[in-house]
Design a protein around this motif. Structure first.
Motif, PDB file in Angstrom:
ATOM      1  N   ALA A 196       0.863  -1.184   0.000  1.00  0.00           N
ATOM      2  CA  ALA A 196       0.000   0.000   0.000  1.00  0.00           C
ATOM      3  C   ALA A 196       0.896   1.229   0.000  1.00  0.00           C
ATOM      4  O   ALA A 196       1.673   1.439   0.941  1.00  0.00           O
ATOM      5  N   PHE A 197       0.821   2.029  -1.047  1.00  0.00           N
ATOM      6  CA  PHE A 197       1.653   3.223  -1.139  1.00  0.00           C
ATOM      7  C   PHE A 197       0.991   4.392  -0.431  1.00  0.00           C
ATOM      8  O   PHE A 197      -0.189   4.689  -0.653  1.00  0.00           O
ATOM      9  N   ASP A 198       1.777   5.067   0.414  1.00  0.00           N
ATOM     10  CA  ASP A 198       1.261   6.193   1.183  1.00  0.00           C
ATOM     11  C   ASP A 198       1.419   7.514   0.450  1.00  0.00           C
ATOM     12  O   ASP A 198       0.734   8.490   0.769  1.00  0.00           O
ATOM     13  N   ALA A 199       2.327   7.584  -0.521  1.00  0.00           N
ATOM     14  CA  ALA A 199       2.557   8.808  -1.297  1.00  0.00           C
ATOM     15  C   ALA A 199       3.239   8.439  -2.600  1.00  0.00           C
ATOM     16  O   ALA A 199       3.893   7.391  -2.703  1.00  0.00           O
ATOM     17  N   VAL A 200       3.080   9.305  -3.596  1.00  0.00           N
ATOM     18  CA  VAL A 200       3.679   9.111  -4.919  1.00  0.00           C
ATOM     19  C   VAL A 200       4.439  10.376  -5.277  1.00  0.00           C
ATOM     20  O   VAL A 200       3.983  11.494  -4.996  1.00  0.00           O
ATOM     21  N   VAL A 201       5.618  10.216  -5.915  1.00  0.00           N
ATOM     22  CA  VAL A 201       6.433  11.340  -6.375  1.00  0.00           C
ATOM     23  C   VAL A 201       6.643  11.195  -7.876  1.00  0.00           C
ATOM     24  O   VAL A 201       7.026  10.124  -8.356  1.00  0.00           O
ATOM     25  N   VAL A 202       6.408  12.287  -8.612  1.00  0.00           N
ATOM     26  CA  VAL A 202       6.482  12.247 -10.070  1.00  0.00           C
ATOM     27  C   VAL A 202       6.996  13.596 -10.573  1.00  0.00           C
ATOM     28  O   VAL A 202       6.722  14.637  -9.962  1.00  0.00           O
TER      29      VAL A 202
END
Length: 352
Positions: free
Chosen positions: A202-208
């Motif tokens: 389960a990903f808590d945050a995404v960086v792009v």
């Protein structure tokens, strides 16, 4: 209902040319995580990378996802020629030239001079060399920060081609055009969430990275439509945070209109950070150099000075700042850019 399956069904209504290698790998950056944890003297979340540098076409990168839908629209319109504009070392143009070659289309690329003071290797190697190898016709445009002027000149090129009997399709990136390319990262959001579910992550945050904003918009809107509610941090690679936030919100509204989904993303959900931008697009700063070094030495990952080194610097900087404190898993989307790195050899290693 907001689920990956529901979003996939919605995307099936848009024409698509399937050339990419999907799904791309999802990997934990264990050595980078251990390095930062030791440096900070505290536990940090597991740092993951979505390897969209492995999308397959012409050395891969995020543009493959975008252009599957853009070329799908071009083919549906009966086009036989792709006409596209971008920076001299544009990954977008390089990938478009490859798509056109694969699909038997003519390709015209307009090279905008966005990075001043660069030498011969910048203007002739890297993506420019690949443009030539894929058979693209070159057009040079002296301005680098005037999207409207670039698009106007692109339209002139298209008119000349029409006069020669061609059927051109314009690939523009200005914020007032239909964001067809964003559909690619909505598809990417489906892929990501299904991989995460299969691996029980389960990903808590995404960086792009956020530049033209097609990847940022597609990721954010796609994740929301698929049921993910965590923050998506856009790391600025071309504009300051205020200007980029305005651009992302504008394109989001166009994307929501394109999907006829109503308002899905609120303005305050758009996060843009320019702390690692430096003096501007394509310019090296210390955090960019550090990201290139750490990615290579610790993870055997290649990141480029224009996009991925700056966005990885953002992941590193946000981790150091404690932005992800209390989280378990954070995802970084690696958008490729390998060929552009060769245009910066002298800047990276001036002593050689």
């Amino acid at each position: 209902m907001r689920t990956p399956e529901a979003l996939r069904h919605r995307l099936n209504g848009f024409p698509r040319v399937r050339l990419g290698h999907f799904p791309t790998p999802l990997e934990e950056m264990e050595r980078l995580g251990a390095h930062l944890s030791e440096e900070l003297g505290r536990k940090i979340p597991a740092l993951w990378v979505k390897r969209d540098d492995c999308t397959g076409v012409a050395t891969g990168g995020n543009k493959v996802r975008q252009l599957e839908y853009s070329f799908g629209a071009a083919k549906a319109a009966g086009a036989d020629t792709a006409v596209i504009t971008g920076a001299v070392q544009s990954n977008y143009m390089r990938t478009a030239a490859a798509f056109a070659a694969k699909l038997g289309m003519e390709c015209h690329v307009q090279l905008e001079n966005r990075v001043e003071g660069m030498g011969e290797e910048y203007h002739k190697s890297g993506n420019v060399l690949l443009d030539r190898i894929f058979g693209a016709r070159m057009h040079h445009f002296p301005l680098g920060e005037d999207e409207k002027a670039a698009d106007t000149n692109l339209a002139r090129i298209a008119e000349r081609l029409k006069g020669e009997g061609r059927k051109p399709y314009l690939f523009t990136l200005s914020p007032d055009t239909k964001p067809t390319g964003a559909l690619g990262y909505m598809q990417g959001a489906v892929e990501l969430l299904e991989q995460a579910a299969a691996d029980e992550i389960a990903f808590d945050a995404v960086v792009v990275p956020t530049g033209s904003a097609a990847t940022h918009v597609g990721t954010l809107l796609g994740l929301r439509l698929a049921g993910y509610e965590g923050p998506v941090h856009g790391i600025c690679v071309r504009r300051d945070a205020a200007s980029q936030s305005e651009r992302v919100r504008s394109i989001l509204r166009l994307a929501e209109e394109m999907l006829s989904c109503g308002r899905i993303v609120e303005d305050d959900e758009v996060i843009c950070r320019d702390d690692w931008l430096g003096p501007g697009y394509g310019k090296l700063v210390d955090s960019t150099r550090e990201a290139i070094d750490l990615a290579g030495r610790l993870e055997a990952l290649i990141v480029d000075p224009t996009y991925t080194a700056k966005s990885l610097a953002g992941l590193i900087g946000l981790t150091r700042a404690g932005t992800f404190a209390g989280m378990d898993n954070v995802l970084y989307i690696h958008t490729g850019g390998l060929p552009g790195l060769f245009a910066y050899r002298s800047a990276l290693y001036p002593e050689d």
